[in-house]
Design a protein around this motif. Structure first.
Motif, PDB file in Angstrom:
ATOM      1  N   GLU A   1       0.835  -1.202   0.000  1.00 23.99           N
ATOM      2  CA  GLU A   1       0.000   0.000   0.000  1.00 23.99           C
ATOM      3  C   GLU A   1       0.870   1.252   0.000  1.00 23.99           C
ATOM      4  OE1 GLU A   1      -2.879  -0.146   3.173  1.00 23.99           O
ATOM      5  OE2 GLU A   1      -3.768  -1.978   2.365  1.00 23.99           O
ATOM      6  N   ASP A   2       1.989   1.195   0.710  1.00 26.24           N
ATOM      7  CA  ASP A   2       2.897   2.346   0.777  1.00 26.24           C
ATOM      8  C   ASP A   2       3.782   2.472  -0.457  1.00 26.24           C
ATOM      9  OD1 ASP A   2       1.849   2.872   3.271  1.00 26.24           O
ATOM     10  OD2 ASP A   2       3.584   2.088   4.374  1.00 26.24           O
ATOM     11  N   HIS A   3       4.017   1.359  -1.136  1.00 29.49           N
ATOM     12  CA  HIS A   3       4.917   1.321  -2.290  1.00 29.49           C
ATOM     13  C   HIS A   3       4.233   0.541  -3.410  1.00 29.49           C
ATOM     14  CE1 HIS A   3       8.068   2.800   0.387  1.00 29.49           C
ATOM     15  NE2 HIS A   3       7.602   1.919   1.249  1.00 29.49           N
ATOM     16  N   ARG A   4       3.192   1.126  -3.953  1.00 27.30           N
ATOM     17  CA  ARG A   4       2.365   0.441  -4.964  1.00 27.30           C
ATOM     18  C   ARG A   4       3.178   0.070  -6.190  1.00 27.30           C
ATOM     19  NH1 ARG A   4      -2.780   0.352  -3.438  1.00 27.30           N
ATOM     20  NH2 ARG A   4      -3.500   1.960  -2.025  1.00 27.30           N
ATOM     21  N   ARG A   5       3.007  -1.198  -6.592  1.00 24.93           N
ATOM     22  CA  ARG A   5       3.684  -1.712  -7.780  1.00 24.93           C
ATOM     23  C   ARG A   5       2.767  -2.706  -8.467  1.00 24.93           C
ATOM     24  NH1 ARG A   5       9.495  -3.954  -6.404  1.00 24.93           N
ATOM     25  NH2 ARG A   5       9.148  -4.629  -8.549  1.00 24.93           N
ATOM     26  N   PRO A   6       2.499  -2.499  -9.743  1.00 22.24           N
ATOM     27  CA  PRO A   6       1.636  -3.434 -10.460  1.00 22.24           C
ATOM     28  C   PRO A   6       2.301  -4.780 -10.724  1.00 22.24           C
ATOM     29  CG  PRO A   6       2.494  -1.787 -11.966  1.00 22.24           C
ATOM     30  CD  PRO A   6       2.925  -1.387 -10.579  1.00 22.24           C
TER      31      PRO A   6
END
Length: 130
Positions: free
Chosen positions: A83-88
């Motif tokens: 959530e803090d470091h969104r990555r697809p």
């Protein structure tokens, strides 16, 4: 050869995460990046936001990363990091810890993409032992 999907094992126990990482590494030791993120920041039982975040970086070779948590706060910690470091290109897999990790490694070693690696890990829920 294309990069392989990485695997991050998030467990409350350093020994459990390291043991499953050792087992999984036997499947594709040079091809599949497998990183254990077990225990709290002091090596005791628990989970560590920092360890999970660092493991994601260590497992990433450009093809994405599958996160395999054991239970409870391992799931919550992995979710908080993402959530803090969104990555697809990072997916938390809802799979059995050992079986899911092994299935993910087999698929990754075979050159599968991220979605296929996740699907293979998820299918491990339905494999009978007898």
């Amino acid at each position: 050869m294309n990069p392989s999907v990485g695997i991050v094992l998030v467990s409350h126990s350093v020994k459990l995460a390291d043991g499953v990482a050792e087992l999984v590494a036997q499947i594709g030791p040079d091809r599949v990046p497998v990183v254990a993120a077990g225990g709290d920041d002091h090596g005791g039982l628990g989970t560590s936001y920092r360890r999970v975040r660092e493991a994601l970086g260590a497992a990433d070779r450009g093809a994405g990363v599958v996160v395999v948590p054991d239970l409870g706060s391992a799931v919550l910690t992995a979710r908080a990091v993402l959530e803090d470091h969104r990555r697809p290109d990072v997916v938390i897999a809802d799979v059995p810890f050992v079986e899911g990790a092994v299935a993910a490694a087999v698929a990754s070693a075979g050159g599968a993409d991220l979605a296929t690696v996740v699907k293979s890990a998820e299918e491990s829920r339905h494999v009978s032992k007898f």
